[in-house]
Design a protein around this motif. Sequence first.
Motif, PDB file in Angstrom:
ATOM      1  N   MET A  64      12.627   4.724  -0.618  1.00 37.94           N
ATOM      2  CA  MET A  64      11.773   5.880  -0.879  1.00 37.94           C
ATOM      3  C   MET A  64      11.990   6.412  -2.287  1.00 37.94           C
ATOM      4  SD  MET A  64      11.485   9.463   1.278  1.00 37.94           S
ATOM      5  CE  MET A  64      10.570   8.698   2.622  1.00 37.94           C
ATOM      6  N   ARG A  65      10.913   6.842  -2.922  1.00 40.75           N
ATOM      7  CA  ARG A  65      10.963   7.360  -4.288  1.00 40.75           C
ATOM      8  C   ARG A  65      11.523   8.783  -4.319  1.00 40.75           C
ATOM      9  NH1 ARG A  65       6.621   9.829  -7.286  1.00 40.75           N
ATOM     10  NH2 ARG A  65       5.257   9.296  -5.536  1.00 40.75           N
ATOM     11  N   VAL A  66      12.337   9.053  -5.346  1.00 38.12           N
ATOM     12  CA  VAL A  66      12.885  10.394  -5.594  1.00 38.12           C
ATOM     13  C   VAL A  66      12.582  10.754  -7.030  1.00 38.12           C
ATOM     14  CG1 VAL A  66      14.972  11.824  -5.671  1.00 38.12           C
ATOM     15  CG2 VAL A  66      14.744  10.056  -3.905  1.00 38.12           C
ATOM     16  N   GLU A  67      11.910  11.869  -7.249  1.00 34.44           N
ATOM     17  CA  GLU A  67      11.567  12.348  -8.587  1.00 34.44           C
ATOM     18  C   GLU A  67      12.409  13.564  -8.922  1.00 34.44           C
ATOM     19  OE1 GLU A  67       9.688  10.943 -10.748  1.00 34.44           O
ATOM     20  OE2 GLU A  67       8.403   9.574  -9.617  1.00 34.44           O
ATOM     21  N   VAL A  68      13.165  13.499 -10.024  1.00 36.55           N
ATOM     22  CA  VAL A  68      13.987  14.627 -10.478  1.00 36.55           C
ATOM     23  C   VAL A  68      13.434  15.087 -11.829  1.00 36.55           C
ATOM     24  CG1 VAL A  68      16.286  15.434 -11.056  1.00 36.55           C
ATOM     25  CG2 VAL A  68      15.996  13.664  -9.303  1.00 36.55           C
ATOM     26  N   GLY A  98       0.796  -1.217   0.000  1.00 35.50           N
ATOM     27  CA  GLY A  98       0.000   0.000   0.000  1.00 35.50           C
ATOM     28  C   GLY A  98       0.827   1.265   0.000  1.00 35.50           C
ATOM     29  N   THR A  99       2.055   1.190  -0.503  1.00 30.90           N
ATOM     30  CA  THR A  99       2.896   2.367  -0.628  1.00 30.90           C
ATOM     31  C   THR A  99       3.770   2.195  -1.862  1.00 30.90           C
ATOM     32  OG1 THR A  99       4.463   3.817   0.543  1.00 30.90           O
ATOM     33  CG2 THR A  99       4.768   1.453   0.800  1.00 30.90           C
ATOM     34  N   ASP A 100       4.461   3.254  -2.264  1.00 34.14           N
ATOM     35  CA  ASP A 100       5.206   3.205  -3.516  1.00 34.14           C
ATOM     36  C   ASP A 100       6.335   2.186  -3.478  1.00 34.14           C
ATOM     37  OD1 ASP A 100       5.556   4.702  -6.190  1.00 34.14           O
ATOM     38  OD2 ASP A 100       7.579   4.647  -5.374  1.00 34.14           O
ATOM     39  N   ALA A 101       7.008   2.059  -2.365  1.00 30.87           N
ATOM     40  CA  ALA A 101       8.107   1.104  -2.244  1.00 30.87           C
ATOM     41  C   ALA A 101       8.206   0.670  -0.785  1.00 30.87           C
ATOM     42  CB  ALA A 101       9.417   1.717  -2.710  1.00 30.87           C
TER      43      ALA A 101
END
Length: 239
Positions: free
Chosen positions: A233-237, A49-52
Amino acid sequence: MPGRGRAKFRVFPLPMRLLSVLLTLAAIALVAGVVPPVVVRAATTAEIGTDALNLRDAPGTWGDVLAVMGWGESVEVLSGPTEDGWYEVSFGGETGWAFGDYLAFDGVGGSSFDRWIDVNRSSQEVTLYEGDVAVASYWGSLGWDQSDDGYYATATGTYYVYGKWSDLSWTDYGQAFITDWVAFDPERNNGFHSWSLDGDGNVIAGGDGPTGGCVALEPWAAEAVYDFAEVGMRVEVHW
């Protein structure tokens, strides 16, 4: 072969009076609550239930990461929860432990928001998000290479945190010390960290300048990003 299949000891029947006493004692123990603990089995399956979400080899954040599970993927729940909310699960041939706050059982449960980090190359802002809500934002120094995917660029794309180190450490590339390293781009060895420091942890002249691709922040801001970030945790650049 002589004796094959025979028991190695004899079983003697209990006298009726002794048997009656033992049954009475067992009944008293049952009423008194002296019974074996009941193992409560968890649901058979659950969804991430979460991105990663990290699959760990122990029920706690100290456990080594065996795999990173993505949103909506299914796991087989083997046991749990522990007192602090961890479930033993099977995923992709691995058996490990996952934190229950990020598991959804029959569509119910899981995290109420997705925590992630946004890096805006146009504004040079690093923003910490819980779902769609920005909880903090900091200015950061980015790569001097302005291309989208150069080796010395803060390259655009989606990444995931794969390592953390908080202590004051020397970097041969920058010929300086840094703190609060949060790695997210293994191809270019890019991550979040403090501005360049001396051996005493003070910012050196030009320590806030353009980087070779990493995201450098004022030391107190780097510490805040470090505390917020988790492995997986996801990181968007993006621009």
